[in-house]
Design an enzyme around this catalytic site. Structure first.
Site, PDB file in Angstrom:
ATOM      1  N   HIS A 425      37.089  42.945  35.274  1.00 28.87           N
ATOM      2  CA  HIS A 425      36.013  42.070  34.830  1.00 28.87           C
ATOM      3  C   HIS A 425      34.706  42.834  34.610  1.00 28.87           C
ATOM      4  O   HIS A 425      34.526  43.974  35.054  1.00 28.87           O
ATOM      5  CB  HIS A 425      35.806  40.927  35.827  1.00 28.87           C
ATOM      6  CG  HIS A 425      35.332  41.352  37.194  1.00 28.87           C
ATOM      7  ND1 HIS A 425      33.999  41.481  37.520  1.00 28.87           N
ATOM      8  CD2 HIS A 425      36.027  41.661  38.326  1.00 28.87           C
ATOM      9  CE1 HIS A 425      33.884  41.843  38.786  1.00 28.87           C
ATOM     10  NE2 HIS A 425      35.095  41.965  39.302  1.00 28.87           N
ATOM     11  N   CYS A 444      38.807  43.786  43.251  1.00 28.58           N
ATOM     12  CA  CYS A 444      38.972  43.719  41.800  1.00 28.58           C
ATOM     13  C   CYS A 444      38.290  44.914  41.133  1.00 28.58           C
ATOM     14  O   CYS A 444      37.519  45.644  41.754  1.00 28.58           O
ATOM     15  CB  CYS A 444      38.412  42.405  41.258  1.00 28.58           C
ATOM     16  SG  CYS A 444      39.452  40.980  41.627  1.00 28.58           S
TER      17      CYS A 444
END
Length: 533
Positions: A425, A444
């Site tokens: 992301h 992440c």
């Protein structure tokens, strides 16, 4: 890599063949045929794939016949087993002398039947290990969420039955260019180790252009031994030495400033033996990634210790960007696994993981129900909860950050749905990408150039990927965009890796995983080869 049978191996083969011929002499008769087949049938009863293979060939020998075809198979197998150490595998596990001793000892038809199955099992074990690794990743580290993908035994047996055995053995190892280059580097480092490595370590401190003294001489000698500096007798940190340090810094992912300081000297002082260990671990990891799908076409690799994400088409690099990965703390280290990216979300909302709610936000909310006000608290019906009531021990809610410029996921996320809740992301904290060591996330992977990453993915399905992306970005609402063809994603961990041109690259073992893998390889019997001096 082809290796000729040694004279000793050839003598063993001849002796073994002579012994095998005794078992098929004209006086043997039907009884020996039956004894052979019965021995084979008994030996394979616990392995359905092997049993099916022998049943289909009416329990005829695969290896132990007396003709040239069988002799060629035996020779190819023994030669291949003798190359185990070249691939960084446990040599004792595949010692050909043990099999040659069994060949010499095979006197009866029953012995020959048992031997045929033993050779088949040795072949299949070698093929599995060479193609998929010597270790089970999940037993080494709980964050290695990778299963070895092994070739079908029936396929392997059919290949050696029908094809040129030496050609078959050449296909067992990973066929990637990376594996071939790692093998070449392994041999090069073995030669360095056999010659004594790189000599004494360089004293700690800080050296830059113009410096003199014993430390500079030690640095000079080390750079020469490592191949970064041409032989010289200078005792001054000159421009050539500075350029050598800059090249070394680039090869180790360090800030390129030509100054031999703390991190640079730490990299310089790693021994050749330790670098060889990293290469052997990288070869094992390449075997774990030796998959029949996912590497030939378009795929994504994120190399965690390198802090880089890349898109490849085959082995051609299409796009790369810096990455931030999980911090080196319990529960935040990014795991290693492979999956498929099937969509991206433009203007994403952030749904806070339960672990972050429990460990970080809930204690704040209990002290002050209006804390973390940038997050919505949502009940099971999707309604925003009134915070005025406060929060006790029971918290049956989720938390969500709406799309916006300060959203934790930035303006786009890339999804490859997995049970570890890991994805790629954007992020509003851009300053982290300026750092050399970028392990700061909850697990992440944050991308330095997420828009470029999106454009590269969308280029396969629209003639104007940038315009397509920007149009949806301007709407401000969440927009899911499916990838017309899912893209395999591989989260990998390579502290040693090669380049098509240039030197082998090294990075720090940020999570300590390579150290654990090397310890397991060492226990399994993998040795640091000494090469040829």
């Amino acid at each position: 890599m082809r290796r000729q049978a040694s004279p000793a191996m050839k003598r063993f083969l001849l002796a073994g063949t002579a012994a095998l011929l005794l078992a098929v002499s004209p006086t043997s008769g039907q009884a020996q045929v039956t004894a052979f087949k019965q021995a084979v049938a008994e030996s394979v009863s616990g392995d359905e794939a092997v049993a099916a293979f022998y049943r289909d060939r009416s329990f005829e020998p695969l290896w132990t016949g007396a003709d040239e075809t069988h002799r060629a198979r035996r020779a190819a197998l023994l030669e291949a087993l003798g190359t185990a150490s070249l691939h960084g595998l446990p040599a004792a596990r595949f010692d050909p002398s043990r099999l040659m001793a069994e060949m010499r000892a095979a006197r009866t038809s029953r012995d020959r039947g048992l031997l045929d199955v033993t050779l088949t099992e040795a072949y299949l074990e070698f093929a599995r290990t060479l193609g998929s690794g010597a270790l089970d990743p999940s037993r080494v580290d709980s964050d290695l969420k990778r299963e070895r993908v092994t070739r079908d035994p029936a396929e392997l047996l059919a290949a050696v039955e029908e094809g040129d055995p030496r050609a078959v053995f050449r296909t067992l190892a990973p066929q990637s260019r990376e594996y071939v280059r790692l093998m070449r580097e392994k041999m090069r480092f073995e030669r360095m180790v056999s010659r004594g490595g790189w000599g004494p370590a360089v004293p700690s401190g800080k050296m830059e252009r113009g410096a003199t003294g014993d430390g500079v001489v030690a640095l000079r000698d080390r750079l020469i031994a490592m191949g970064y500096l041409a032989p010289t007798v200078t005792a001054t940190y000159d421009r050539k030495m500075e350029a050598a340090v800059e090249t070394l810094q680039a090869d180790h992912g360090l800030a390129i400033d030509g100054i031999a300081g703390g991190a640079t000297l730490s990299a310089i002082n790693v021994s050749a033996e330790e670098r060889l260990q990293q290469i052997l671990v990288a070869m094992e990891r390449e075997r774990w990634l030796n998959r029949p799908e996912g590497l030939d076409g378009r795929h994504i690799k994120v190399n965690l210790p390198e802090f880089k994400a890349r898109i490849y088409d085959g082995e051609t690099l299409t796009f790369e960007t810096r990455a931030v990965i999980g911090s080196d703390e319990g529960g935040r280290r990014t795991p290693e696994f492979s999956d498929e990216m099937d969509h991206m979300v433009i203007n994403p909302a952030w749904y806070v993981p339960r672990s972050i709610i429990r460990n970080e936000y809930l204690p704040q909310l209990r002290r002050n129900p209006y804390a973390v006000s940038h997050l919505q608290i949502i009940n099971s019906r999707g309604q925003v909860v009134n915070r005025s009531r406060g929060f006790g021990s029971n918290f049956p809610y989720s938390m969500r950050q709406p799309p916006g410029p300060n959203n934790a996921l930035g303006k786009v996320k890339f999804m490859f749905p997995n049970k570890y809740n890991i994805y790629l992301h954007d992020t509003p904290t851009k300053h982290l990408f300026d750092r050399d060591r970028r392990a700061y996330s909850h697990g992440c992977i944050r991308l330095g150039d997420p828009f470029g990453f999106a454009h590269a993915l969308l280029a396969r399905q629209t003639s104007d990927p940038e315009g397509f992306f920007q149009e949806r970005l301007r709407y401000g609402n969440e927009a899911r965009v499916n990838l017309e063809q899912p893209v395999p994603v591989h989260l990998i961990y390579r502290t040693a890796f090669t380049q098509a041109k240039g030197r082998v690259q090294f990075r720090d073992d940020i999570y300590g995983r390579d150290a654990r893998i090397w310890a397991a390889l060492d226990r399994a019997g993998v040795a640091l080869g000494r090469g040829e001096s």
